[in-house]
Design an enzyme around this catalytic site. Structure first.
Site, mmCIF file in Angstrom:
data_model
loop_
_atom_site.group_PDB
_atom_site.id
_atom_site.type_symbol
_atom_site.label_atom_id
_atom_site.label_comp_id
_atom_site.label_asym_id
_atom_site.label_seq_id
_atom_site.Cartn_x
_atom_site.Cartn_y
_atom_site.Cartn_z
ATOM 1 N N GLY A 139 6.626 -50.485 34.657
ATOM 2 C CA GLY A 139 7.377 -51.731 34.765
ATOM 3 C C GLY A 139 8.716 -51.583 35.459
ATOM 4 O O GLY A 139 8.847 -50.880 36.465
ATOM 5 N N ASP B 190 11.358 -50.023 34.469
ATOM 6 C CA ASP B 190 11.835 -48.644 34.381
ATOM 7 C C ASP B 190 11.313 -47.800 35.548
ATOM 8 O O ASP B 190 12.076 -47.140 36.255
ATOM 9 C CB ASP B 190 11.384 -48.055 33.041
ATOM 10 C CG ASP B 190 12.072 -46.753 32.674
ATOM 11 O OD1 ASP B 190 13.149 -46.448 33.227
ATOM 12 O OD2 ASP B 190 11.541 -46.057 31.794
#
Length: 173
Positions: A35, A37
């Site tokens: 995602g 991150d």
């Protein structure tokens, strides 16, 4: 008379934002993931991971606790810093909204320590941590409105149209 930071919305990719600080919805390892991150680590480059590894080797040997925030360089992103915060996994049986609110408060506290004037936030915990968008947006908006900060602009960067519409309804736009 100041009424607090300007709250703005953008639909798009947070890694393409120009801001003093970009908030990363990190996992507790600080070593990248999926995602937001993963996207921040990929686009920002190895300098972010290098500083995250140093944090793990010093203060955060067991990882960054949920609801806390810490800053690193932004590497190749168009920002000075990445503020990493670990959102809670949504639970249908336990109210964890205080931990989600803490992510926003702690990120703004770190931004203030850094002197950041513009901060770009994703919708924390709404991806793999499955927080319902309506509730996540409510927690995000009410928390940043209630948090004293020197940040001039808080920008919510929403990945898709539905998330944008949910945040826009809360902000009256």
């Amino acid at each position: 008379m100041s009424t607090g930071p300007l709250l703005t919305l953008v639909q798009g990719d947070i890694t393409l934002q120009s801001a003093d600080a970009i908030v990363n919805a990190a996992n507790s390892s600080l070593l990248g993931g999926g995602g937001v991150d993963g996207a921040i680590h990929r686009r920002g480059g190895p300098a972010i991971l290098e500083e995250c590894r140093a944090l793990r080797a010093s203060r955060y040997g067991r990882g960054l606790p949920t609801g806390r925030a810490v800053a690193t360089t932004a590497g190749r992103l168009d920002a000075q810093w990445v503020i990493h915060t670990v959102g809670p996994v949504h639970s249908g049986t336990e109210d964890r909204s205080d931990l989600l609110a803490s992510c926003y408060r702690e990120s703004l506290r770190v931004a203030d320590e850094l002197g950041a004037r513009t901060v770009a936030f994703p919708a924390i915990s709404t991806g793999v941590y499955r927080w319902p968008m309506d509730d996540a947006a409510r927690v995000a908006v009410t928390t940043v409105r209630a948090t004293g900060t020197a940040v001039a602009e808080i920008r919510f960067v929403l990945f898709d149209e539905r998330a944008y519409e949910v945040f826009a309804a809360l902000l009256g736009g």
